[in-house]
Design a protein around this motif. Structure first.
Motif, PDB file in Angstrom:
ATOM      1  N   LEU A 152      41.370  49.060  35.105  1.00 13.85           N
ATOM      2  CA  LEU A 152      41.118  50.183  35.925  1.00 13.85           C
ATOM      3  C   LEU A 152      41.351  50.002  37.287  1.00 13.85           C
ATOM      4  O   LEU A 152      40.395  48.846  37.599  1.00 13.85           O
ATOM      5  N   LEU A 153      42.455  50.042  37.955  1.00 14.60           N
ATOM      6  CA  LEU A 153      42.756  49.727  39.428  1.00 14.60           C
ATOM      7  C   LEU A 153      42.575  50.954  40.092  1.00 14.60           C
ATOM      8  O   LEU A 153      43.312  51.968  40.094  1.00 14.60           O
ATOM      9  N   SER A 154      41.739  50.972  41.312  1.00 19.23           N
ATOM     10  CA  SER A 154      41.552  52.087  41.963  1.00 19.23           C
ATOM     11  C   SER A 154      42.207  51.781  43.472  1.00 19.23           C
ATOM     12  O   SER A 154      41.765  50.859  43.887  1.00 19.23           O
ATOM     13  N   CYS A 155      43.229  52.838  43.976  1.00 20.64           N
ATOM     14  CA  CYS A 155      43.686  52.604  45.318  1.00 20.64           C
ATOM     15  C   CYS A 155      44.344  53.465  46.121  1.00 20.64           C
ATOM     16  O   CYS A 155      44.285  54.634  45.285  1.00 20.64           O
ATOM     17  N   ARG A 156      44.282  53.496  47.351  1.00 20.43           N
ATOM     18  CA  ARG A 156      45.160  54.250  48.171  1.00 20.43           C
ATOM     19  C   ARG A 156      46.463  53.850  48.233  1.00 20.43           C
ATOM     20  O   ARG A 156      46.782  52.586  48.736  1.00 20.43           O
ATOM     21  N   ILE A 157      47.673  54.664  47.866  1.00 22.74           N
ATOM     22  CA  ILE A 157      48.918  54.339  48.247  1.00 22.74           C
ATOM     23  C   ILE A 157      49.347  54.292  49.741  1.00 22.74           C
ATOM     24  O   ILE A 157      49.487  55.241  50.110  1.00 22.74           O
ATOM     25  N   ARG A 158      49.139  53.246  50.508  1.00 26.38           N
ATOM     26  CA  ARG A 158      49.343  53.234  52.001  1.00 26.38           C
ATOM     27  C   ARG A 158      50.788  53.006  52.454  1.00 26.38           C
ATOM     28  O   ARG A 158      51.297  53.441  53.451  1.00 26.38           O
ATOM     29  N   TYR A 159      51.300  52.032  51.713  1.00 26.11           N
ATOM     30  CA  TYR A 159      52.880  51.365  52.019  1.00 26.11           C
ATOM     31  C   TYR A 159      53.606  51.223  50.691  1.00 26.11           C
ATOM     32  O   TYR A 159      53.227  51.426  49.671  1.00 26.11           O
ATOM     33  N   GLU A 160      54.768  51.122  51.208  1.00 28.09           N
ATOM     34  CA  GLU A 160      56.083  50.911  50.004  1.00 28.09           C
ATOM     35  C   GLU A 160      55.636  49.659  49.339  1.00 28.09           C
ATOM     36  O   GLU A 160      55.869  49.789  47.996  1.00 28.09           O
ATOM     37  N   LEU A 166      53.519  45.820  37.907  1.00 28.53           N
ATOM     38  CA  LEU A 166      52.431  45.815  36.893  1.00 28.53           C
ATOM     39  C   LEU A 166      52.952  46.707  35.745  1.00 28.53           C
ATOM     40  O   LEU A 166      52.606  46.119  34.582  1.00 28.53           O
ATOM     41  N   ARG A 167      53.719  47.573  36.104  1.00 24.45           N
ATOM     42  CA  ARG A 167      54.601  48.166  34.751  1.00 24.45           C
ATOM     43  C   ARG A 167      55.214  47.481  33.866  1.00 24.45           C
ATOM     44  O   ARG A 167      55.651  47.597  32.826  1.00 24.45           O
ATOM     45  N   GLU A 168      55.906  46.270  34.631  1.00 23.81           N
ATOM     46  CA  GLU A 168      56.612  45.484  33.783  1.00 23.81           C
ATOM     47  C   GLU A 168      55.794  44.642  32.824  1.00 23.81           C
ATOM     48  O   GLU A 168      56.513  44.089  31.866  1.00 23.81           O
ATOM     49  N   ARG A 169      54.445  44.500  32.984  1.00 25.15           N
ATOM     50  CA  ARG A 169      53.951  43.678  32.285  1.00 25.15           C
ATOM     51  C   ARG A 169      52.774  44.582  31.422  1.00 25.15           C
ATOM     52  O   ARG A 169      52.277  43.886  30.336  1.00 25.15           O
ATOM     53  N   PHE A 170      52.510  45.668  31.512  1.00 26.93           N
ATOM     54  CA  PHE A 170      51.648  46.320  30.899  1.00 26.93           C
ATOM     55  C   PHE A 170      51.940  47.950  30.873  1.00 26.93           C
ATOM     56  O   PHE A 170      52.841  48.072  31.649  1.00 26.93           O
ATOM     57  N   SER A 171      51.062  48.475  29.988  1.00 28.26           N
ATOM     58  CA  SER A 171      51.339  50.028  29.650  1.00 28.26           C
ATOM     59  C   SER A 171      50.464  50.567  30.817  1.00 28.26           C
ATOM     60  O   SER A 171      49.296  50.470  30.971  1.00 28.26           O
ATOM     61  N   VAL A 172      51.048  51.600  31.767  1.00 35.52           N
ATOM     62  CA  VAL A 172      50.325  52.083  32.997  1.00 35.52           C
ATOM     63  C   VAL A 172      50.206  53.518  33.050  1.00 35.52           C
ATOM     64  O   VAL A 172      51.352  54.016  32.809  1.00 35.52           O
ATOM     65  N   SER A 173      49.061  54.095  33.246  1.00 38.21           N
ATOM     66  CA  SER A 173      49.136  55.493  33.490  1.00 38.21           C
ATOM     67  C   SER A 173      47.962  55.915  34.606  1.00 38.21           C
ATOM     68  O   SER A 173      47.198  55.105  34.852  1.00 38.21           O
ATOM     69  N   GLU A 174      48.290  56.959  35.149  1.00 41.16           N
ATOM     70  CA  GLU A 174      47.427  57.226  36.144  1.00 41.16           C
ATOM     71  C   GLU A 174      46.362  58.373  35.524  1.00 41.16           C
ATOM     72  O   GLU A 174      46.931  59.211  34.741  1.00 41.16           O
ATOM     73  N   VAL A 175      45.333  58.028  35.500  1.00 31.54           N
ATOM     74  CA  VAL A 175      43.980  58.623  34.858  1.00 31.54           C
ATOM     75  C   VAL A 175      43.188  59.511  35.835  1.00 31.54           C
ATOM     76  O   VAL A 175      42.304  60.365  35.336  1.00 31.54           O
ATOM     77  N   ASP A 216      42.427  60.986  48.726  1.00 33.71           N
ATOM     78  CA  ASP A 216      43.753  60.277  48.499  1.00 33.71           C
ATOM     79  C   ASP A 216      43.636  58.918  47.873  1.00 33.71           C
ATOM     80  O   ASP A 216      44.426  57.908  48.242  1.00 33.71           O
ATOM     81  N   VAL A 217      42.747  58.798  46.801  1.00 40.16           N
ATOM     82  CA  VAL A 217      42.650  57.706  46.121  1.00 40.16           C
ATOM     83  C   VAL A 217      43.364  58.051  44.533  1.00 40.16           C
ATOM     84  O   VAL A 217      42.880  58.904  43.786  1.00 40.16           O
ATOM     85  N   HIS A 218      43.853  57.015  43.916  1.00 40.01           N
ATOM     86  CA  HIS A 218      44.352  57.185  42.732  1.00 40.01           C
ATOM     87  C   HIS A 218      43.666  56.320  41.756  1.00 40.01           C
ATOM     88  O   HIS A 218      43.422  54.889  42.300  1.00 40.01           O
ATOM     89  N   ILE A 219      43.413  56.263  40.628  1.00 33.65           N
ATOM     90  CA  ILE A 219      42.910  55.414  39.581  1.00 33.65           C
ATOM     91  C   ILE A 219      44.104  55.129  38.424  1.00 33.65           C
ATOM     92  O   ILE A 219      44.335  56.215  37.854  1.00 33.65           O
ATOM     93  N   TYR A 220      44.505  54.025  38.373  1.00 35.39           N
ATOM     94  CA  TYR A 220      45.619  53.600  37.165  1.00 35.39           C
ATOM     95  C   TYR A 220      44.872  52.744  36.052  1.00 35.39           C
ATOM     96  O   TYR A 220      44.038  51.965  36.446  1.00 35.39           O
ATOM     97  N   LYS A 221      45.148  53.173  34.960  1.00 35.92           N
ATOM     98  CA  LYS A 221      44.704  52.451  33.453  1.00 35.92           C
ATOM     99  C   LYS A 221      45.801  51.549  33.046  1.00 35.92           C
ATOM    100  O   LYS A 221      47.003  52.085  33.144  1.00 35.92           O
ATOM    101  N   ALA A 222      45.743  50.284  32.795  1.00 34.76           N
ATOM    102  CA  ALA A 222      46.665  49.483  32.378  1.00 34.76           C
ATOM    103  C   ALA A 222      46.179  48.914  31.245  1.00 34.76           C
ATOM    104  O   ALA A 222      44.827  48.218  31.203  1.00 34.76           O
ATOM    105  N   GLN A 223      46.984  48.460  30.058  1.00 35.46           N
ATOM    106  CA  GLN A 223      46.769  47.857  28.772  1.00 35.46           C
ATOM    107  C   GLN A 223      48.213  47.064  28.490  1.00 35.46           C
ATOM    108  O   GLN A 223      49.128  47.264  28.863  1.00 35.46           O
TER     109      GLN A 223
END
Length: 233
Positions: free
Chosen positions: A185-193, A202-211, A218-225
């Protein structure tokens, strides 16, 4: 967490970052954290992404009991402290047994931040829970053999994605720590390109979804497996 100066606007937000302390309420407890921007920069202040991820874990009622959890780039320790506290919470009507049902939490950051991090963790956990939260040095991509590969049920990070030169080492660290069962679980604000470039990597290595998305902060939480797994918590 990289120990570098970091700009986050001015006004009230800047005053909060430069305040010597910050207070929060999670897991039915008051958490008082020391901050020290002048000495340690971004590693010694609480960022919104950590607050949002703490709230998400608590509101969603994610079961952390008897789980092995590691936090990367812990900074002040807020997230690791809250996870340790939430990891003792039993379903209604069941008595909590600290010795058998707690989360096992490893709270990590670079060497320069550890003394500060340890002091916050010790000050905010009751004595019976302190053995369940271990503060350890972890610089991404270095000495990973000090951590058993695939040993964690959860890998957590709050606002650790902002320096492009650390992306490869962060991904290497995630891959080392992650097993098939592991939820990242990664929580972040998307500030820059460059933040979007990290998500692509991350998506090239894991299955990623925004949960979760907190529009107020303005904070996103992404789940990766690993692979195509999309397990529930």
């Amino acid at each position: 967490m990289a120990l570098v100066p970091y700009e986050e606007g001015g006004g009230w937000a800047a005053r909060q970052l430069h305040s010597p302390s910050a207070t929060f309420h999670f897991a039915s407890r008051t958490i008082r954290l020391q901050q020290d921007w002048r000495r340690l920069g971004v590693a010694a202040v609480v960022w919104d992404a950590a607050v949002v991820l703490c709230a998400y874990l608590e509101m969603e009622g994610i079961d952390l009991r008897d789980r092995s959890v590691i936090e990367l780039g812990a900074g002040t320790g807020l997230l690791g402290i809250v996870v340790t506290l939430l990891g003792t919470k039993e379903p209604a009507g069941v008595r909590a047994l600290y010795s058998t049902c707690c989360a096992h939490v490893t709270i990590t950051d670079r060497a320069a931040a550890l003394e500060f991090l340890e002091s916050n963790v010790q000050a905010n956990l009751p004595p019976e829970l302190r053995p369940r939260a271990v503060v350890r040095e972890l610089t991404w991509g270095k000495d990973l053999d000090n951590f058993p590969p695939g040993a964690f049920d959860f890998i957590l990070g709050a606002d650790i994605v902002y320096l492009e030169e650390t992306f490869a080492e962060l991904l290497q660290t995630l891959e080392h720590l992650c097993a098939e069962r592991t939820v990242i679980l990664l929580s972040c604000r998307i500030r820059y390109e460059r933040d979007l470039r990290f998500l692509k990597m991350l998506r090239e290595r894991f299955s990623v979804s925004e949960v979760h998305y907190d529009s107020s902060k303005d904070v996103h939480i992404y789940k990766a497996q690993r692979g195509t797994r999309k397990d529930d918590f």
